[in-house]
Structures are given as structure tokens and as C-alpha cells.
Scaffold this motif. Structure first.
Motif, PDB file in Angstrom:
ATOM      1  N   MET A 185     -93.626-103.761  55.949  1.00 15.68           N
ATOM      2  CA  MET A 185     -94.992-103.240  55.993  1.00 15.68           C
ATOM      3  C   MET A 185     -94.970-101.729  56.229  1.00 15.68           C
ATOM      4  N   GLU A 186     -94.193-101.272  57.206  1.00 13.22           N
ATOM      5  CA  GLU A 186     -94.142 -99.856  57.546  1.00 13.22           C
ATOM      6  C   GLU A 186     -93.521 -99.034  56.421  1.00 13.22           C
ATOM      7  N   LEU A 187     -92.511 -99.607  55.764  1.00 18.48           N
ATOM      8  CA  LEU A 187     -91.875 -98.912  54.642  1.00 18.48           C
ATOM      9  C   LEU A 187     -92.853 -98.764  53.483  1.00 18.48           C
ATOM     10  N   LEU A 244     -85.753 -92.279  54.756  1.00 17.88           N
ATOM     11  CA  LEU A 244     -86.539 -93.480  55.036  1.00 17.88           C
ATOM     12  C   LEU A 244     -86.024 -94.203  56.275  1.00 17.88           C
ATOM     13  N   LEU A 245     -84.713 -94.219  56.450  1.00 22.09           N
ATOM     14  CA  LEU A 245     -84.145 -94.815  57.661  1.00 22.09           C
ATOM     15  C   LEU A 245     -84.642 -94.083  58.898  1.00 22.09           C
ATOM     16  N   GLU A 246     -84.632 -92.749  58.859  1.00 22.96           N
ATOM     17  CA  GLU A 246     -85.061 -91.966  60.014  1.00 22.96           C
ATOM     18  C   GLU A 246     -86.548 -92.147  60.297  1.00 22.96           C
ATOM     19  N   LYS A 247     -87.365 -92.226  59.248  1.00 27.61           N
ATOM     20  CA  LYS A 247     -88.805 -92.350  59.422  1.00 27.61           C
ATOM     21  C   LYS A 247     -89.214 -93.744  59.899  1.00 27.61           C
ATOM     22  N   ARG A 303     -78.023 -99.212  53.132  1.00 28.78           N
ATOM     23  CA  ARG A 303     -78.470-100.104  52.060  1.00 28.78           C
ATOM     24  C   ARG A 303     -79.539-101.077  52.537  1.00 28.78           C
ATOM     25  N   THR A 304     -79.797-101.089  53.840  1.00 25.29           N
ATOM     26  CA  THR A 304     -80.874-101.951  54.334  1.00 25.29           C
ATOM     27  C   THR A 304     -82.202-101.547  53.698  1.00 25.29           C
ATOM     28  N   VAL A 305     -82.337-100.253  53.333  1.00 22.19           N
ATOM     29  CA  VAL A 305     -83.545 -99.792  52.633  1.00 22.19           C
ATOM     30  C   VAL A 305     -83.665-100.501  51.294  1.00 22.19           C
ATOM     31  N   ASP A 306     -82.551-100.618  50.561  1.00 11.62           N
ATOM     32  CA  ASP A 306     -82.570-101.286  49.257  1.00 11.62           C
ATOM     33  C   ASP A 306     -83.030-102.737  49.385  1.00 11.62           C
ATOM     34  N   VAL A 307     -82.541-103.401  50.429  1.00 12.33           N
ATOM     35  CA  VAL A 307     -82.901-104.804  50.651  1.00 12.33           C
ATOM     36  C   VAL A 307     -84.399-104.931  50.888  1.00 12.33           C
ATOM     37  N   HIS A 308     -84.951-104.053  51.706  1.00 10.61           N
ATOM     38  CA  HIS A 308     -86.386-104.108  52.012  1.00 10.61           C
ATOM     39  C   HIS A 308     -87.238-103.762  50.791  1.00 10.61           C
ATOM     40  N   GLY A 353     -79.580 -92.286  42.214  1.00  5.70           N
ATOM     41  CA  GLY A 353     -78.730 -91.325  42.897  1.00  5.70           C
ATOM     42  C   GLY A 353     -79.418 -90.562  44.014  1.00  5.70           C
ATOM     43  N   VAL A 354     -80.712 -90.861  44.232  1.00  4.88           N
ATOM     44  CA  VAL A 354     -81.457 -90.135  45.278  1.00  4.88           C
ATOM     45  C   VAL A 354     -82.089 -91.109  46.262  1.00  4.88           C
ATOM     46  N   GLY A 355     -83.064 -91.887  45.796  1.00  5.24           N
ATOM     47  CA  GLY A 355     -83.764 -92.793  46.709  1.00  5.24           C
ATOM     48  C   GLY A 355     -84.945 -93.446  46.034  1.00  5.24           C
TER      49      GLY A 355
END
Length: 230
Positions: free
Chosen positions: A160-162, A179-182, A193-198, A220-222
Motif C-alpha cells: 500500500m505504501e509503495l 524506494l527502500l529508503e522511503k 529485490r524485495t522492491v521487485d517482489v512488491h 537498469g534503474v528502477g
């Protein structure tokens, strides 16, 4: 603001405390007051605030020590108040992890602006608008509810937050690390890679093929939340 922000003021001057309470509560913050460093740490541990305001010249324990103890426990943003304006004190405060520094006497409106800026920089979720509405999509961060094509979609808090963070910054590219820091915080030690999963789970629940908006991979960026400008 999606929830009431808690501010802990550690200051022994009653006039300054009253002034901060007056302006902070008017700005929508919930304020706790401690008149010395030991009491401040006790209140911090019992009910962790979203932001701490520290006076350097405190009885029992100065705010250099308080700041050190807070940093051992958490990355809670801090603003230091002092009658001293020497660059040495500022540098020492920043070295200990202070996020901002204000010299007495100060304009309380400036302090409120500093609080807002620090919160926005360190935790954008605290200074976010409550609701984002787009074609086919409504995100209510206060209720942690997402409505897609008039149906409520259940998203865990981090998804939700992402989604909220990306959609509140349309067409802006963020790296995985940003994104991890935010969303997860500066002290997150997991796999980037937890960002990719979410992101994958968000796409599975909301789809990614409508003509209005989409969560787009920038190879290659995000990622970015792409919104049709027409």
C-alpha cells in the motif's frame, strides 16, 4: 496528513515549551514535553515519536548524549535548538545525526516549517495527502484502502505504501535503493529485490495494462508510476 504526527520536545524552558505547543498543535501535531534529558529518553522509549526537538543545554543529560542514545535505538528525525550559533556546534549536531538546527531566539513559524520539511524528507508517508484519485483507481492512505474499478483491493501495508508513494510522484523515476529508503527505512538490511517482489504483487492485483496509468519498469534503474498526461 494521513495520521497525527507525534512530536517530542525535550526542553527545560517553560516559555519555549508553551510556544512550541501552541504552534505545533495549531499545525496538527500531537506534542509531548520533557524538561530534562533523562525524562526525554524515558518518554521516547515508552511512546516513540515521529520527530524530536532537542535543546542542547539540558539538565542531567545534554542533548548530545540524548541524540546519541536515540540514534542507538532508532532513526527518528531530530531538530536541535540552541542559543549557540557557532559552526562547531552545528557540525557536532549533524555528526551525531541531527536532521536540522535552529538557533534561539527563533520564529515559531520557521520551526513549524523546519518540522514539515524534515518530516517530508525523512518520511513522506507522514506528510502525505490522504487520498489519491485517478481513473479506475482510488488510494485512501488513512484507511489503508485501495479501490480499483469500483472494487476494494486488499494490499498489505508495504504494498500500500509503495503504491501510494509512487502514485503521489507521477512520472518520476525512483531507484530500488531510493524506494527502500522511503518505504522500508534507512536501516533496512534486506535484499533490494524485495522492491521487485512488491511491485509484482501490486501489478497482479491491479493489472498493468489500462490506458490511464501503470507501474512501469525503467530497465537498469528502477520504477515509476506513469500517468497519461492527456
Amino acid at each position: 496528513m494521513n495520521k497525527q504526527v507525534k512530536v517530542l520536545v525535550i526542553e527545560d524552558d517553560p516559555y519555549i515549551c508553551e510556544l512550541i505547543i501552541l504552534y505545533a498543535e495549531k499545525s496538527g501535531y500531537k506534542v509531548g514535553i520533557a524538561n530534562d534529558g533523562m525524562m526525554g529518553l524515558e518518554m521516547f522509549y515508552e511512546n516513540p515519536p515521529d520527530l524530536v526537538i532537542l535543546d542542547i543545554m539540558l539538565p542531567e543529560m545534554d542533548d548530545w548524549e540524548v541524540c546519541k542514545e536515540i540514534r542507538k535505538f532508532d532513526q527518528t528525525p531530530t531538530i536541535m535548538l540552541t542559543a549557540k550559533g557557532e559552526s562547531y556546534d552545528k557540525l557536532k549536531g549533524f555528526d551525531l545525526g541531527a536532521d536540522d538546527y535552529l538557533v534561539k531566539p527563533f520564529d515559531p513559524n520557521e520551526l513549524m516549517a523546519r518540522i514539515k520539511a524534515v518530516l517530508r524528507r525523512t518520511n513522506p508517508m507522514l506528510d502525505a495527502n490522504e487520498i489519491i484519485e485517478l481513473p479506475m483507481l482510488k488510494i485512501d492512505l488513512q484507511q489503508y484502502k485501495v479501490t480499483y474499478e469500483k472494487q476494494e483491493i486488499v494490499l498489505p501495508p508495504k504494498e500500500m505504501e509503495l503504491l501510494y508513494f509512487l502514485s503521489s510522484h507521477p512520472n518520476q523515476v525512483f531507484t530500488r535503493q531510493q524506494l527502500l529508503e522511503k518505504i522500508w527505512g534507512l536501516d533496512f538490511e534486506g535484499n533490494p529485490r524485495t522492491v521487485d517482489v512488491h511491485i509484482k504483487r501490486i501489478r497482479e492485483k491491479l493489472g498493468n495494462s489500462n490506458s490511464y496509468w501503470r507501474v512501469k519498469t525503467i530497465r537498469g534503474v528502477g520504477y515509476k508510476f506513469e500517468v497519461d498526461k492527456h
